[in-house]
Design an enzyme around this catalytic site. Structure first.
Site, PDB file in Angstrom:
ATOM      1  N   SER A   1      54.076  20.911  31.072  1.00 10.65           N
ATOM      2  CA  SER A   1      54.276  19.839  30.112  1.00 10.65           C
ATOM      3  C   SER A   1      53.450  18.611  30.533  1.00 10.65           C
ATOM      4  O   SER A   1      52.273  18.732  30.851  1.00 10.65           O
ATOM      5  CB  SER A   1      55.768  19.531  29.980  1.00 10.65           C
ATOM      6  OG  SER A   1      56.026  18.730  28.849  1.00 10.65           O
TER       7      SER A   1
ATOM      8  N   ASP B   1      55.704  24.579  25.477  1.00  8.58           N
ATOM      9  CA  ASP B   1      56.010  23.837  26.704  1.00  8.58           C
ATOM     10  C   ASP B   1      56.521  24.748  27.821  1.00  8.58           C
ATOM     11  O   ASP B   1      57.497  25.479  27.652  1.00  8.58           O
ATOM     12  CB  ASP B   1      57.072  22.784  26.372  1.00  8.58           C
ATOM     13  CG  ASP B   1      57.233  21.743  27.459  1.00  8.58           C
ATOM     14  OD1 ASP B   1      57.130  22.089  28.647  1.00  8.58           O
ATOM     15  OD2 ASP B   1      57.477  20.577  27.115  1.00  8.58           O
TER      16      ASP B   1
END
Length: 236
Positions: free
Chosen positions: A40, A153
């Site tokens: 992320s 993510d």
């Protein structure tokens, strides 16, 4: 000789900008960051650092105002609210077209493959695409399609990817967790006020008390009551 650090930068959304401060502090203390793994925002900041462009990225972020941020929002009606082309296009302009294997230090970006429900490690190939896939927060950014993979993510399955750096043979592994919910095992330092500051603070409080008669009288009444309770009764 500098100690070599394997740095792990976890997920955390906007809190991920704290990773910039961590990197700067490690360098200030003389550590050598020898490899990085992240997911992320950790993958974004780590990748930009590995490309040697962290100063440019920090300056760009600090220069943004409210309208600039709005201009970076490209609305999507697909699987995410934002396409992310403007944001990551700017990041591409900062780092340039570079592959992970050409970075100055080993780097791993961790994404999640929704199709097969597994982690995907990017350790070679396009740096920009790896960062984009690792930071595709579900429902916020549209996922990255790579063949039959739907990449989002990396924090969904592994918000703090330590395993990719275990074999790095560094002196230390430092993992930055931005999602910690407790302080167990960590004692925060007690910061003592300098005498000069304490004196100014006490004078300020006394000044406030003199301008607030009711509060000052109430405090004096409590002090007199406490002293009366603590004073031994006279012998009879």
């Amino acid at each position: 000789m500098k100690k070599r650090v394997a740095l792990v930068l976890g997920s955390g959304g906007a809190r991920g900008y704290a990773h910039i401060g961590v990197i700067e502090e490690l360098e200030r203390r003389g550590y050598d960051i020898a490899c990085i793994a992240g997911c992320s925002m950790g993958a974004v900041v780590g990748g930009i650092y590995a490309a040697g462009k962290l100063d440019l990225y920090r300056d760009w972020i600090q220069s943004l105002d409210y309208l600039d941020v709005l201009r970076l929002v490209d609305v999507s009606f697909r699987l995410g609210a934002i396409r992310g082309e403007k944001v990551f296009g700017q990041i591409r302009n900062i780092v340039g077209e570079i592959n992970i294997e050409d970075l100055r230090i080993p780097y791993t970006a961790v994404a999640t493959d929704l199709t097969h429900q597994q982690e995907i490690w990017f350790q070679e190939g396009c740096l920009h695409q790896a960062m984009r896939a690792s930071a595709a927060i579900p429902s916020l950014f549209t996922p990255v399609m790579q063949g039959n993979r739907m990449l989002v993510d990396g924090g969904l399955l592994n918000p703090l990817p330590i395993v990719p750096v275990v074999s790095s043979h560094c002196d230390l592994i430092i993992a930055v967790n931005l999602n910690a919910t407790h302080q167990n095992g960590y004692q925060l330092p007690v910061i003592q006020r300098a005498p000069a500051f304490k004196s100014r603070f006490d004078n300020l409080m006394n000044s406030l008390g003199s301008h607030i008669p009711f509060r000052n009288k109430h405090a004096n009444d409590l002090l007199e009551l406490e002293q009366a309770l603590l004073t031994p009764a006279p012998d009879t």
